[in-house]
Design a protein around this motif. Structure first.
Motif, short mmCIF file in Angstrom:
data_model
loop_
_atom_site.label_atom_id
_atom_site.label_comp_id
_atom_site.label_asym_id
_atom_site.label_seq_id
_atom_site.Cartn_x
_atom_site.Cartn_y
_atom_site.Cartn_z
N GLN A 30 193.23 15.35 104.47
CA GLN A 30 191.92 15.89 104.11
C GLN A 30 190.88 15.49 105.15
O GLN A 30 190.97 14.42 105.76
CB GLN A 30 191.49 15.36 102.74
CG GLN A 30 192.26 15.93 101.56
CD GLN A 30 191.93 17.39 101.32
OE1 GLN A 30 190.78 17.77 101.12
NE2 GLN A 30 192.96 18.22 101.35
N THR A 31 189.88 16.34 105.33
CA THR A 31 188.77 16.00 106.22
C THR A 31 187.89 14.91 105.57
O THR A 31 187.11 14.27 106.26
CB THR A 31 187.91 17.24 106.51
OG1 THR A 31 187.49 17.83 105.27
CG2 THR A 31 188.71 18.27 107.30
N PHE A 32 188.01 14.72 104.28
CA PHE A 32 187.35 13.65 103.55
C PHE A 32 188.07 12.34 103.85
O PHE A 32 189.29 12.32 104.03
CB PHE A 32 187.43 13.95 102.04
CG PHE A 32 186.48 13.19 101.17
CD1 PHE A 32 185.16 13.60 101.04
CD2 PHE A 32 186.90 12.08 100.47
CE1 PHE A 32 184.29 12.92 100.21
CE2 PHE A 32 186.04 11.39 99.64
CZ PHE A 32 184.72 11.81 99.52
N ASP A 102 193.97 22.61 100.34
CA ASP A 102 193.44 22.95 101.66
C ASP A 102 192.80 21.70 102.24
O ASP A 102 192.27 20.85 101.51
CB ASP A 102 192.42 24.08 101.53
CG ASP A 102 191.78 24.42 102.86
OD1 ASP A 102 192.47 25.04 103.69
OD2 ASP A 102 190.60 24.05 103.06
N SER A 103 192.83 21.57 103.54
CA SER A 103 192.39 20.33 104.19
C SER A 103 190.91 20.01 103.93
O SER A 103 190.49 18.86 104.03
CB SER A 103 192.63 20.40 105.70
OG SER A 103 191.87 21.46 106.27
N MET A 104 190.10 21.02 103.57
CA MET A 104 188.68 20.78 103.34
C MET A 104 188.31 20.78 101.86
O MET A 104 187.13 20.72 101.51
CB MET A 104 187.85 21.83 104.09
CG MET A 104 187.96 21.75 105.61
SD MET A 104 186.79 22.83 106.45
CE MET A 104 185.23 22.03 106.06
N GLU A 107 186.25 17.62 100.64
CA GLU A 107 184.94 17.59 101.29
C GLU A 107 184.01 18.64 100.70
O GLU A 107 182.85 18.34 100.36
CB GLU A 107 185.09 17.83 102.79
CG GLU A 107 183.77 17.83 103.54
CD GLU A 107 183.93 18.13 105.02
OE1 GLU A 107 182.91 18.45 105.66
OE2 GLU A 107 185.06 18.04 105.54
N LYS A 108 184.49 19.86 100.53
CA LYS A 108 183.65 20.95 100.04
C LYS A 108 183.24 20.75 98.57
O LYS A 108 182.06 20.89 98.22
CB LYS A 108 184.38 22.30 100.18
CG LYS A 108 184.41 22.86 101.59
CD LYS A 108 185.16 24.18 101.61
CE LYS A 108 185.09 24.85 102.99
NZ LYS A 108 183.76 25.41 103.28
N LYS A 111 180.89 17.64 98.05
CA LYS A 111 179.53 17.94 98.50
C LYS A 111 178.79 18.75 97.43
O LYS A 111 177.63 18.45 97.10
CB LYS A 111 179.58 18.72 99.82
CG LYS A 111 178.22 19.03 100.44
CD LYS A 111 178.41 19.70 101.79
CE LYS A 111 177.07 19.89 102.52
NZ LYS A 111 176.19 20.88 101.85
N THR A 123 187.15 26.32 92.67
CA THR A 123 187.35 27.19 93.82
C THR A 123 188.39 28.25 93.48
O THR A 123 189.05 28.18 92.43
CB THR A 123 187.86 26.41 95.05
OG1 THR A 123 189.26 26.13 94.92
CG2 THR A 123 187.10 25.11 95.25
N TYR A 208 186.22 30.73 98.60
CA TYR A 208 187.00 29.69 99.28
C TYR A 208 188.28 29.40 98.50
O TYR A 208 188.25 28.98 97.35
CB TYR A 208 186.16 28.41 99.41
CG TYR A 208 186.93 27.19 99.84
CD1 TYR A 208 187.60 27.17 101.07
CD2 TYR A 208 186.99 26.06 99.03
CE1 TYR A 208 188.32 26.04 101.46
CE2 TYR A 208 187.69 24.93 99.43
CZ TYR A 208 188.36 24.93 100.64
OH TYR A 208 189.07 23.83 101.04
N GLY A 210 190.72 26.98 97.98
CA GLY A 210 190.88 25.56 98.26
C GLY A 210 192.19 24.97 97.80
O GLY A 210 192.47 23.80 98.08
#
Length: 297
Positions: A30-32, A102-104, A107-108, A111, A123, A208, A210
């Protein structure tokens, strides 16, 4: 309880040793920040080497935990409820052991849920990993107000418990758990209870995908149920309608959900392993409170 992690991801596992490391990689990548994520595996009496695989992950990473469903209990609701009880993160994500994020995704949704102070963010999702089928309805980013949740009643896309981030405090304070009484569609009941008990807006990121759902298309239409399970299914949907009515949802919300619920119940009758006589008896009893009598020709 003071939260130790920002997000807890709950994974119920049953005989997924062959794919569970790929599922875990979708969390680790994850980008998180991975160190802010708690990964909770709850094993449901696996008969393969799932426990061994998860055990290795738990030994390697401090934020990976393994719990077990007690003997005598089985079904997807038990591990999910154990995960909710054991979670220490501020927010909760439910992930099936053979699916991926999903990798984001974290994070999404994190937020959105923190900046807007809401209890849940949903999502859209893909079915499949390679040849993906999108389940988006091209609605974009939607703010669903609690006094009219009709948009979320229009498709099961939005009633699955995954592809969603929840406030752990919201689930705990409202004692929201998965039903252990209902075998089918208990996940929808959980989602509708969440939707009805929040007094805040719900964020829907339909623009999105996700979540990656590992499911075969033909599997959606080949669910064998007994007459007893059909009765249980109808009781489950009755509880969903009761929640919507008690929450004073407008009539258009009920009208939106009704054909969807009816089609799922009808599909259950059509795919039931019961005999035609058993189906007829069941429907007569449910619809008219009459006993069906089979006559000899």
């Amino acid at each position: 309880m003071i939260a130790k992690y920002k997000v807890s991801i709950l994974i119920s596992s049953y005989n997924y040793a062959h794919i569970i490391e790929d599922t875990f990689e979708s969390i680790k990548n994850q980008t998180f920040n991975f160190e802010d994520i708690e990964v909770i595996f709850v094993d449901d009496h696996s008969e393969d080497n799932s426990v061994e695989v998860i055990g290795r992950l738990a030994d390697e990473f401090d934020n990976v935990k393994l719990y077990h469903v007690p003997e005598g209990q089985k079904g997807v609701s038990y591990p999910r409820n154990i995960g909710i009880e054991k979670a220490t993160g501020d927010y909760i994500v439910i992930l099936d052991a053979d699916d991926r994020l999903d990798s984001m995704f974290i994070e999404k949704t994190y937020k959105e849920i923190t900046e807007n102070d809401v209890d849940m963010v949903k999502t859209s999702f893909f079915m499949g990993f390679d040849k993906k089928i999108s389940y988006s309805q091209n609605l974009g980013r939607v703010v669903v107000h609690p006094e009219d949740v009709s948009v979320l009643m229009s498709s099961y896309n939005y009633l699955e418990p995954w592809a969603t981030m929840y406030s752990r405090k919201f689930l705990i304070d409202n004692n929201i758990r998965f039903s252990i009484v209902h075998k089918y569609y208990e996940a929808f009941l959980f989602s509708i209870e969440c939707i009805c008990k929040t007094n805040k807006d719900i964020i829907l990121l339909d623009n999105y995908e996700g979540y990656y759902w590992n499911y075969k298309l033909d599997g959606l239409h080949n669910v064998d149920v007994t007459v007893e399970e059909l009765d249980n299914t109808i009781e489950c949907f009755t509880e969903m309608f009761t929640l919507l009515v008690a929450n004073k949802q407008p009539i258009n919300c009920i009208e939106t959900f009704f054909p969807f619920a009816l089609s799922l119940c009808g599909s259950g009758v059509y795919n039931s392993t019961a005999s035609d006589f058993e189906k007829a008896s069941f429907l007569c009893k449910k619809a008219f409170n009459l006993d069906y009598v089979e006559h000899d020709e």
